[in-house]
Motif scaffolding. Structure first.
Motif, PDB file in Angstrom:
ATOM      1  N   LEU A   2     -34.639 -29.825 -60.508  1.00 41.28           N
ATOM      2  CA  LEU A   2     -35.782 -28.933 -60.680  1.00 41.28           C
ATOM      3  C   LEU A   2     -35.315 -27.510 -61.005  1.00 41.28           C
ATOM      4  CD1 LEU A   2     -38.801 -29.069 -60.658  1.00 41.28           C
ATOM      5  CD2 LEU A   2     -38.803 -28.759 -58.217  1.00 41.28           C
ATOM      6  N   ARG A   3     -34.189 -27.120 -60.417  1.00 44.51           N
ATOM      7  CA  ARG A   3     -33.625 -25.798 -60.695  1.00 44.51           C
ATOM      8  C   ARG A   3     -33.272 -25.668 -62.176  1.00 44.51           C
ATOM      9  NH1 ARG A   3     -31.303 -22.181 -56.916  1.00 44.51           N
ATOM     10  NH2 ARG A   3     -31.565 -23.808 -55.378  1.00 44.51           N
ATOM     11  N   GLU A   4     -32.683 -26.723 -62.730  1.00 44.79           N
ATOM     12  CA  GLU A   4     -32.328 -26.724 -64.157  1.00 44.79           C
ATOM     13  C   GLU A   4     -33.581 -26.666 -65.024  1.00 44.79           C
ATOM     14  OE1 GLU A   4     -29.328 -26.386 -65.584  1.00 44.79           O
ATOM     15  OE2 GLU A   4     -28.652 -26.068 -63.526  1.00 44.79           O
ATOM     16  N   THR A   5     -34.609 -27.383 -64.616  1.00 44.30           N
ATOM     17  CA  THR A   5     -35.875 -27.375 -65.355  1.00 44.30           C
ATOM     18  C   THR A   5     -36.452 -25.963 -65.392  1.00 44.30           C
ATOM     19  OG1 THR A   5     -36.295 -29.639 -64.624  1.00 44.30           O
ATOM     20  CG2 THR A   5     -38.164 -28.423 -65.495  1.00 44.30           C
ATOM     21  N   LEU A   6     -36.387 -25.267 -64.268  1.00 43.06           N
ATOM     22  CA  LEU A   6     -36.888 -23.889 -64.205  1.00 43.06           C
ATOM     23  C   LEU A   6     -36.088 -22.964 -65.119  1.00 43.06           C
ATOM     24  CD1 LEU A   6     -37.571 -23.608 -60.388  1.00 43.06           C
ATOM     25  CD2 LEU A   6     -39.270 -23.352 -62.191  1.00 43.06           C
ATOM     26  N   LYS A   7     -34.779 -23.120 -65.113  1.00 45.80           N
ATOM     27  CA  LYS A   7     -33.941 -22.273 -65.967  1.00 45.80           C
ATOM     28  C   LYS A   7     -34.207 -22.540 -67.444  1.00 45.80           C
ATOM     29  CE  LYS A   7     -30.374 -21.488 -62.548  1.00 45.80           C
ATOM     30  NZ  LYS A   7     -29.013 -21.744 -62.102  1.00 45.80           N
ATOM     31  N   LYS A   8     -34.395 -23.819 -67.799  1.00 44.88           N
ATOM     32  CA  LYS A   8     -34.714 -24.166 -69.187  1.00 44.88           C
ATOM     33  C   LYS A   8     -36.078 -23.605 -69.581  1.00 44.88           C
ATOM     34  CE  LYS A   8     -31.902 -28.327 -69.368  1.00 44.88           C
ATOM     35  NZ  LYS A   8     -31.907 -29.796 -69.346  1.00 44.88           N
ATOM     36  N   ALA A   9     -37.027 -23.630 -68.655  1.00 42.35           N
ATOM     37  CA  ALA A   9     -38.358 -23.079 -68.925  1.00 42.35           C
ATOM     38  C   ALA A   9     -38.282 -21.576 -69.146  1.00 42.35           C
ATOM     39  CB  ALA A   9     -39.305 -23.391 -67.773  1.00 42.35           C
ATOM     40  N   GLN A  10     -37.408 -20.916 -68.401  1.00 38.90           N
ATOM     41  CA  GLN A  10     -37.226 -19.479 -68.573  1.00 38.90           C
ATOM     42  C   GLN A  10     -36.679 -19.175 -69.966  1.00 38.90           C
ATOM     43  OE1 GLN A  10     -34.243 -17.689 -66.039  1.00 38.90           O
ATOM     44  NE2 GLN A  10     -35.049 -15.644 -66.366  1.00 38.90           N
ATOM     45  N   ILE A  11     -35.686 -19.909 -70.376  1.00 44.14           N
ATOM     46  CA  ILE A  11     -35.086 -19.700 -71.694  1.00 44.14           C
ATOM     47  C   ILE A  11     -36.099 -19.987 -72.797  1.00 44.14           C
ATOM     48  CG2 ILE A  11     -33.321 -20.568 -73.285  1.00 44.14           C
ATOM     49  CD1 ILE A  11     -31.555 -20.992 -70.728  1.00 44.14           C
ATOM     50  N   ALA A  12     -36.849 -21.080 -72.652  1.00 44.09           N
ATOM     51  CA  ALA A  12     -37.856 -21.442 -73.650  1.00 44.09           C
ATOM     52  C   ALA A  12     -38.934 -20.367 -73.759  1.00 44.09           C
ATOM     53  CB  ALA A  12     -38.482 -22.786 -73.302  1.00 44.09           C
ATOM     54  N   ALA A  13     -39.360 -19.824 -72.625  1.00 42.99           N
ATOM     55  CA  ALA A  13     -40.384 -18.776 -72.628  1.00 42.99           C
ATOM     56  C   ALA A  13     -39.855 -17.503 -73.290  1.00 42.99           C
ATOM     57  CB  ALA A  13     -40.856 -18.487 -71.210  1.00 42.99           C
ATOM     58  N   MET A  14     -38.586 -17.198 -73.056  1.00 40.80           N
ATOM     59  CA  MET A  14     -37.979 -16.019 -73.702  1.00 40.80           C
ATOM     60  C   MET A  14     -37.954 -16.200 -75.213  1.00 40.80           C
ATOM     61  SD  MET A  14     -34.801 -14.540 -71.527  1.00 40.80           S
ATOM     62  CE  MET A  14     -34.256 -15.866 -70.499  1.00 40.80           C
ATOM     63  N   LYS A  15     -37.505 -17.369 -75.650  1.00 39.03           N
ATOM     64  CA  LYS A  15     -37.394 -17.636 -77.086  1.00 39.03           C
ATOM     65  C   LYS A  15     -38.762 -17.639 -77.763  1.00 39.03           C
ATOM     66  CE  LYS A  15     -33.045 -20.162 -77.085  1.00 39.03           C
ATOM     67  NZ  LYS A  15     -32.378 -21.453 -77.295  1.00 39.03           N
ATOM     68  N   ALA A  16     -39.765 -18.141 -77.084  1.00 36.50           N
ATOM     69  CA  ALA A  16     -41.106 -18.237 -77.657  1.00 36.50           C
ATOM     70  C   ALA A  16     -41.879 -16.925 -77.534  1.00 36.50           C
ATOM     71  CB  ALA A  16     -41.885 -19.360 -76.978  1.00 36.50           C
ATOM     72  N   GLY A  17     -41.362 -15.986 -76.749  1.00 38.38           N
ATOM     73  CA  GLY A  17     -42.040 -14.702 -76.575  1.00 38.38           C
ATOM     74  C   GLY A  17     -43.284 -14.794 -75.707  1.00 38.38           C
ATOM     75  N   ARG A  21     -45.841 -16.348 -69.163  1.00 34.22           N
ATOM     76  CA  ARG A  21     -45.122 -17.518 -68.648  1.00 34.22           C
ATOM     77  C   ARG A  21     -43.731 -17.106 -68.156  1.00 34.22           C
ATOM     78  NH1 ARG A  21     -45.036 -22.861 -68.484  1.00 34.22           N
ATOM     79  NH2 ARG A  21     -43.116 -23.992 -68.873  1.00 34.22           N
ATOM     80  N   LEU A  22     -43.064 -16.266 -68.906  1.00 28.84           N
ATOM     81  CA  LEU A  22     -41.739 -15.788 -68.522  1.00 28.84           C
ATOM     82  C   LEU A  22     -41.806 -15.044 -67.193  1.00 28.84           C
ATOM     83  CD1 LEU A  22     -38.743 -15.362 -69.161  1.00 28.84           C
ATOM     84  CD2 LEU A  22     -39.394 -13.342 -70.481  1.00 28.84           C
ATOM     85  N   HIS A  23     -42.822 -14.212 -67.043  1.00 30.75           N
ATOM     86  CA  HIS A  23     -43.001 -13.468 -65.790  1.00 30.75           C
ATOM     87  C   HIS A  23     -43.166 -14.423 -64.608  1.00 30.75           C
ATOM     88  CE1 HIS A  23     -44.405 -10.427 -62.981  1.00 30.75           C
ATOM     89  NE2 HIS A  23     -45.489 -11.155 -62.771  1.00 30.75           N
ATOM     90  N   ALA A  24     -43.997 -15.452 -64.784  1.00 31.05           N
ATOM     91  CA  ALA A  24     -44.246 -16.403 -63.701  1.00 31.05           C
ATOM     92  C   ALA A  24     -42.981 -17.195 -63.357  1.00 31.05           C
ATOM     93  CB  ALA A  24     -45.383 -17.349 -64.084  1.00 31.05           C
ATOM     94  N   VAL A  25     -42.248 -17.636 -64.362  1.00 31.66           N
ATOM     95  CA  VAL A  25     -41.021 -18.396 -64.115  1.00 31.66           C
ATOM     96  C   VAL A  25     -39.986 -17.519 -63.422  1.00 31.66           C
ATOM     97  CG1 VAL A  25     -39.112 -19.639 -65.207  1.00 31.66           C
ATOM     98  CG2 VAL A  25     -41.440 -20.024 -65.999  1.00 31.66           C
ATOM     99  N   ARG A  26     -39.911 -16.273 -63.814  1.00 33.43           N
ATOM    100  CA  ARG A  26     -38.969 -15.357 -63.148  1.00 33.43           C
ATOM    101  C   ARG A  26     -39.364 -15.132 -61.691  1.00 33.43           C
ATOM    102  NH1 ARG A  26     -37.869 -10.986 -67.988  1.00 33.43           N
ATOM    103  NH2 ARG A  26     -36.099 -12.108 -68.901  1.00 33.43           N
ATOM    104  N   LEU A  27     -40.669 -15.057 -61.415  1.00 32.39           N
ATOM    105  CA  LEU A  27     -41.117 -14.936 -60.031  1.00 32.39           C
ATOM    106  C   LEU A  27     -40.672 -16.146 -59.215  1.00 32.39           C
ATOM    107  CD1 LEU A  27     -44.818 -13.646 -60.264  1.00 32.39           C
ATOM    108  CD2 LEU A  27     -42.906 -12.506 -59.158  1.00 32.39           C
ATOM    109  N   ILE A  28     -40.829 -17.326 -59.791  1.00 30.05           N
ATOM    110  CA  ILE A  28     -40.422 -18.558 -59.102  1.00 30.05           C
ATOM    111  C   ILE A  28     -38.927 -18.530 -58.822  1.00 30.05           C
ATOM    112  CG2 ILE A  28     -40.168 -21.061 -59.324  1.00 30.05           C
ATOM    113  CD1 ILE A  28     -42.756 -20.971 -61.083  1.00 30.05           C
ATOM    114  N   LEU A  29     -38.133 -18.201 -59.834  1.00 33.02           N
ATOM    115  CA  LEU A  29     -36.678 -18.183 -59.664  1.00 33.02           C
ATOM    116  C   LEU A  29     -36.250 -17.148 -58.629  1.00 33.02           C
ATOM    117  CD1 LEU A  29     -35.566 -18.691 -63.374  1.00 33.02           C
ATOM    118  CD2 LEU A  29     -35.205 -20.269 -61.476  1.00 33.02           C
ATOM    119  N   ALA A  30     -36.945 -16.015 -58.584  1.00 28.18           N
ATOM    120  CA  ALA A  30     -36.622 -14.978 -57.591  1.00 28.18           C
ATOM    121  C   ALA A  30     -36.910 -15.483 -56.177  1.00 28.18           C
ATOM    122  CB  ALA A  30     -37.421 -13.711 -57.879  1.00 28.18           C
TER     123      ALA A  30
END
Length: 150
Positions: A2-17, A21-30
């Motif tokens: 699940l940790r890897e899934t979150l990191k991949k989601a963060q990268i995908a959100a960054m690439k897609a702009g 979504r990026l903000h929410a994923v970063r909150l989760i990772l924090a």
């Protein structure tokens, strides 16, 4: 996993702009990182996915409470922001049991533990959390357990 899934989601959100979504994923990772630090100092061993699911469930519960408070207070823009974060958080949670499945799980646990009255509610809730902690909304289950034991 699940940790890897979150990191991949963060990268995908960054690439897609996708800023929200990026903000929410970063909150989760924090929050996950905070829990990692907390667990290191406590000395307890918890499987990684269980730890992350617990963090996600708490975050989702906080968001639901905030949405209610913001809507009651007339702050719809803040409620909308919380709703968008909740949608992202729920993406990473396992599929939650519906009402029928929850009732069946309660009845099974009730039969297995021999719970009969409200005095056994704590024992029954503990059993449900052990068996179905990741897939059961404990706040909804609590009211259903109370009704089943009454």
């Amino acid at each position: 996993m699940l940790r890897e899934t979150l990191k991949k989601a963060q990268i995908a959100a960054m690439k897609a702009g996708e800023k929200e979504r990026l903000h929410a994923v970063r909150l989760i990772l924090a929050k996950v990182k905070d829990r990692d630090i907390e667990m290191r100092t406590s000395g307890k061993e918890v499987p990684d996915d269980d730890l992350i699911i617990d963090v996600l469930q708490k975050m989702a519960k906080q968001r639901r409470e905030s949405i209610t408070m913001y809507e009651d207070g007339g702050r719809q823009e803040l409620a909308d922001q919380e709703k968008s974060e909740l949608i992202v958080i729920e993406e990473f949670l396992p599929q939650q049991m519906d009402e029928t499945e929850t009732k069946a799980a309660i009845e099974q646990a009730k039969a297995d533990t021999g719970a009969e009255g409200l005095k056994d509610m704590g024992k029954l809730m503990a059993e449900l959390k052990t068996r179905h902690g990741a897939t059961l909304d404990m706040s909804k289950a609590s009211a259903m357990v109370k009704a089943a034991l009454s």
